[in-house]
Design a protein around this motif. Structure first.
Motif, short mmCIF file in Angstrom:
data_model
loop_
_atom_site.label_atom_id
_atom_site.label_comp_id
_atom_site.label_asym_id
_atom_site.label_seq_id
_atom_site.Cartn_x
_atom_site.Cartn_y
_atom_site.Cartn_z
N MET A 50 0.83 -1.20 0.00
CA MET A 50 0.00 0.00 0.00
C MET A 50 0.87 1.26 0.00
N VAL A 51 0.49 2.22 -0.82
CA VAL A 51 1.04 3.57 -0.80
C VAL A 51 -0.17 4.48 -0.74
N GLY A 52 -0.40 5.07 0.41
CA GLY A 52 -1.62 5.85 0.60
C GLY A 52 -2.80 4.91 0.57
N ASP A 53 -3.78 5.19 -0.29
CA ASP A 53 -4.96 4.35 -0.43
C ASP A 53 -4.85 3.35 -1.57
N ASP A 54 -3.72 3.35 -2.27
CA ASP A 54 -3.56 2.50 -3.45
C ASP A 54 -2.65 1.30 -3.20
N ALA A 55 -3.07 0.14 -3.72
CA ALA A 55 -2.20 -1.03 -3.75
C ALA A 55 -1.35 -0.90 -5.01
N VAL A 56 -0.03 -1.00 -4.87
CA VAL A 56 0.87 -0.81 -6.00
C VAL A 56 1.94 -1.89 -6.04
#
Length: 169
Positions: free
Chosen positions: A98-104
């Motif tokens: 996770m980076v912030g609200d995003d899965a990357v």
């Protein structure tokens, strides 16, 4: 996910059929049924192993986390999109978090050395290989130039020159 329900007189409420279907809700009324996508729950802290299932858009993939549900993931700007595409094609393992609200995708996990059986270098006009004072030049019109202080041809079996004209100064 939520399905819209409709009521007909004398009938009990039932969940609506598949996404995008339409049902009559009464005389002359059609209700468009759809599903509302729920936001995926955030991943626990740290990196997670996953395999990419399919490409959704440029820089967006559906990934299957080991021991988890498939989910949409993006790619960090520091990760080459070509690497993600290769992991999708070869079913390589990627690291997701996770980076912030995003899965990357953080990167790829390489588990074995890959050795190419053939390497092709291509140039539209000229290809040059150079090491110190030695140089090999391949030109598009079909000429090859080898420059060096000394050239050794080591062929224990045979050396064959096929040409209409051979000049040895």
């Amino acid at each position: 996910m939520r399905a819209t329900r409709t009521m007909n007189q004398g009938a009990s409420a039932r969940p609506a059929p598949n996404k995008g279907a339409a049902r009559k809700a009464g005389p002359g009324k059609v209700v468009k049924l759809g599903r509302r996508a729920e936001a995926a729950a955030p991943l626990s802290p740290g990196a997670h192993f996953a395999k990419l299932l399919r490409k959704l858009a440029e820089g967006r993939y559906e990934a299957s986390l080991f021991g988890g549900e498939p989910r949409e993931v993006g790619v960090l700007p520091e990760v080459d999109l070509e690497l993600a595409d290769r992991c999708l094609a070869e079913q390589g393992i990627v690291l997701v978090g996770m980076v912030g609200d995003d899965a990357v995708i953080f990167g790829a996990l390489q588990t074995r050395e890959r050795r190419a059986e053939e390497i092709v270098l291509e140039a539209p006009r000229r290809l040059v290989l150079k090491a110190g004072k030695s140089k090999l030049e391949l030109l598009a019109e079909g000429r090859v130039k080898l420059s060096a202080d000394a050239v050794t041809v080591d062929a224990p079996r045979e050396v064959r020159l096929a040409s209409a004209h051979v000049e040895i100064p």
